[in-house]
Design an enzyme around this catalytic site. Sequence first.
Site, short mmCIF file in Angstrom:
data_model
loop_
_atom_site.label_atom_id
_atom_site.label_comp_id
_atom_site.label_asym_id
_atom_site.label_seq_id
_atom_site.Cartn_x
_atom_site.Cartn_y
_atom_site.Cartn_z
CB SER A 131 6.05 -2.58 2.54
OG SER A 131 7.45 -2.40 2.51
CE1 TYR A 184 6.11 -2.29 7.84
CE2 TYR A 184 7.89 -2.43 6.23
CZ TYR A 184 6.67 -1.91 6.63
OH TYR A 184 6.00 -1.04 5.81
CE LYS A 200 2.94 -2.60 6.08
NZ LYS A 200 1.69 -1.82 6.20
#
Length: 337
Positions: free
Chosen positions: A124, A148, A152
Amino acid sequence: MARLLLTGGAGFIGSHTAVVLQQAGHQLVVLDSFSNSSPEALRRVEALTGQSIDVVTGDLRDPNAVERALAHGVDAVVHFAGLKAVGESVEKPLLYWDVNLTGSRVLLEAMAAAGCRTLVFSSSATVYGIPDHVPIPEAAPVQPNNPYGRTKAAVEQMLADVAASEPGWRVASLRYFNPVGAHPSGQIGEDPLGIPNNLFPFVSQVAVGQRPHLKVFGSDWPTPDGTGVRDYIHVMDLAEGHRAALEVLLDSADQQLTLNLGSGQGHSVLKVVQAFEKASGRPVPYELVARRPGDAASTVADPALAKELLGWSTRRGLEECCRDGWAWQQANPSGYR
């Protein structure tokens, strides 16, 4: 052609990539827990392609489920499975570290045991955090500013460490910008559970009358109209990027690729609203509210490296994103339910 395992293959990006990969002649196995997706998505993929998918229902953190999926004789893995809502990750960081990191570790252990060492990873652009410069190249600092994004970045690092530990690994980490739109048939698309976390499905739900208005976070950003600018990539372009990355890996010796998948074009929130109103013929009422902590004024990809190494670039613009997203929303006002 290859036999491929798609983890999280029933999700938004996974299901569209499944269509592209099957149409390219690949055979698919999907491992999905269906905790945030629907088996109906895979049934519709099969209907669109006329080909069957071997489905294994299970959690990526369960070694037995992963082993069952890999036992189908898999040549490579496309790894989509994981949690992806920034706000939820702030509220439930331990859940995100468990699902995203533990799931990826279990997958890598099982792949090594099965002798499968080719992986495309769904990363991402959140790994860049608030970028120092726009457009953002892959060499930009990795400085995620939410759990988040940190998960990643951690999985990317784990992949690099594994690939360095023994020969034979072929890995591509694909840093997505903002996936939107839907398959042009209107048969598959984004089906968020509850309140959408992303702009496009929220705009769609306002246009179709499910929600009264859109909240636009920040009207005083240093952008042309004061609203945040993002790089929106049509999900079908994104799916084709996965096919290109996979085929480059399968045709090569050991290598590690880290690539942006974006359009290189930025669009403001208000520009997206206007484009969606034009595509749908419906008004999208909005309210300007305060900025959200952690948001950036602008995040736009530099996609030059993907074009150089994969021969890939986006072919669909904002108009197609809105047209196809609206076709999905109209045909499926309640998603797959």
